[in-house]
Each structure stands twice: as C-alpha cells, then as structure tokens.
Scaffold this active site. Sequence first.
Site: not given
Ligand SMILES: NC(=O)c1ccc[n+]([C@@H]2O[C@H](COP(=O)([O-])OP(=O)(O)OC[C@H]3O[C@@H](n4cnc5c(N)ncnc54)[C@H](OP(=O)(O)O)[C@@H]3O)[C@@H](O)[C@H]2O)c1
Length: 235
Positions: A53, A160, A164, A193
């Site tokens: 975490d 957000y 970042k 996601t």
């Molecule tokens: N999706 C997009 O469009 C997008 C665009 C640009 C950047 N990003 C970045 O990509 C990364 C991954 O996001 P995603 O889109 O794949 O979102 P996601 O499917 O919601 O996955 C986020 C992951 O982070 C974990 N997490 C959240 N808080 C945490 C904590 N305190 N400790 C450990 N793990 C934690 C979540 O765990 P749980 O399952 O336990 O909640 C999940 O495994 C993020 O940094 C996000 O900002 C995403």
Amino acid sequence: MTTTLITGANKGLGRETARRLLAAGHTVYIGSRDPERGRATAAELGARHVVIDVTDEESVAAAARTIEADGGLDVLVNNAGIEGRTEGNGIVAPADETVDTLRPLFETNVFGTLRVTHAFLPLLHRSAAPVIVNVSSGLASMALVTDPAAPAHGYPGIAYPASKTAVNMLTVQYAKAFPRLRVNSVEPGFTRTDLNGNQGTQTVEEGAEIIVRMAQVAPDGPTGGFFDAAGPVGW
Ligand SMILES: NC(=O)c1ccc[n+]([C@@H]2O[C@H](COP(=O)([O-])OP(=O)(O)OC[C@H]3O[C@@H](n4cnc5c(N)ncnc54)[C@H](OP(=O)(O)O)[C@@H]3O)[C@@H](O)[C@H]2O)c1
C-alpha cells in the site's frame, strides 16, 4: 534476469504491463494493497506478488525487505494511482476543490511514488541496469493543459493534474541525482479502466504500450524524460 515491481498491478494498466513484461522474460512482482487481489492476479499471470500500500510506510518497507531477500530489483514501475472522482464518477470542480479533496491524491500519487522510490532506491543502486518508470498523465503537462487545441485543456479538475505534475518533478530530479538510473515519466493516454469509470477511449493493451517500452529502456536510453506512445510529451 530482470526483476520488476509494478505497484497497483492487480488490475488496469498495471496488470497489463505485468502481463507484457512477463512475456518479455521479466520476473514480475504484482504489487497490490489487497493480498487476495494480488495473489489472484499473480496466479492468473504466472507472476510473484507482494502486498504494498503506497500510502503506508510499514507496508512499503516490508515489501522492500521481501524483494531484497528474494534477490533484489532492477525495474520499479510506480503505477498505483487514483483520480479521486466523486461518487457519481464526476470530476471535482475547482470551486469545490479543498485541501481535503486534494490530500488523498497527493498521498497516493505523489507521496506514494516518493515513498516507494525512496524505499527501493538502495536495491536499484545494486542493479546492473536500474530503471524507474513513473506512470504520469498528459494532464500533468503544463504545455498540454494550457493549449486550447489539446484535449487535456478541457479537464476541469485541479487535484489529479497537480499531483501528476508533481510526479513529473520527482522524475526529473531523481534522473539528475542518479545518472546511472533511467528514470522517466510516461503518459499512457485516456484508457478504459476503473480509474475513469471505464470511459477511456483506448484499450489497456494500447495504454500499457509506453509503460512497457520505458520499463525496458536500454542503459544508454533516455532519462529524465516524459513520453507517450508517439514520443516525447511537452512538460
Ligand atoms: N486510465 C487512464 O486513462 C490513465 C491515463 C493516464 C494515466 N493513468 C495512470 O495510470 C495508473 C494506473 O491507473 P489505471 O487506469 O490502470 O487505474 P485502475 O484500474 O483504477 O488501477 C489503479 C491501481 O492502483 C492501485 N492503488 C490505488 N491506490 C493504491 C494504494 N494506496 N496502494 C497501492 N495500490 C493502490 C489500485 O488498487 P485497488 O484495486 O486496490 O484499488 C489499482 O491496482 C495510475 O497512476 C493513473 O493515474 C491512467
């Protein structure tokens, strides 16, 4: 053999990155704050798993001890992140943004990235080819958010993007401090996601592309940069 830790790898972009790096021959640790979700994902993919975490000092320290005892780390992907939408999946408007709405985003995205990096730096320094990938966002880019022609310009929230942008500063300062490491920020693009209520326009396969690429950056490759799948992103 390259050993890689991906935080928040139990789903979304982190999980897809794990799948691809396993296929490329990495030994991958699925970092998950929930032990069961991490164990299940690791079993599905054929990876290792570690509870982490990123907001919890002891959890991060324990993960570092475990991976150190197993043999060390070459690649750290700081992927865990939150966007902090409201219950109706809306983005908090500037007028409603308070220290209390901002704080969780900084706790996870910024302090989490710093906490994990600080804990794993000693292991990375012992690697022959150490790499850090910080999963940032196009919304971190001052260049894009201030460009009326860019989609990022239309994003209304403060928390957000601000978190970042701070992550990007960690990237450049670590890169300068540790020239033997490759430290880069990446922008996956708007990806379907749970983070955005699955409203993204890209698949996780498309979104993970630049994360996977920068996790495999060569020792003479770029460091201190910001990249999406098409190339460098303006700060
Ligand atoms: N999706 C997009 O469009 C997008 C665009 C640009 C950047 N990003 C970045 O990509 C990364 C991954 O996001 P995603 O889109 O794949 O979102 P996601 O499917 O919601 O996955 C986020 C992951 O982070 C974990 N997490 C959240 N808080 C945490 C904590 N305190 N400790 C450990 N793990 C934690 C979540 O765990 P749980 O399952 O336990 O909640 C999940 O495994 C993020 O940094 C996000 O900002 C995403």
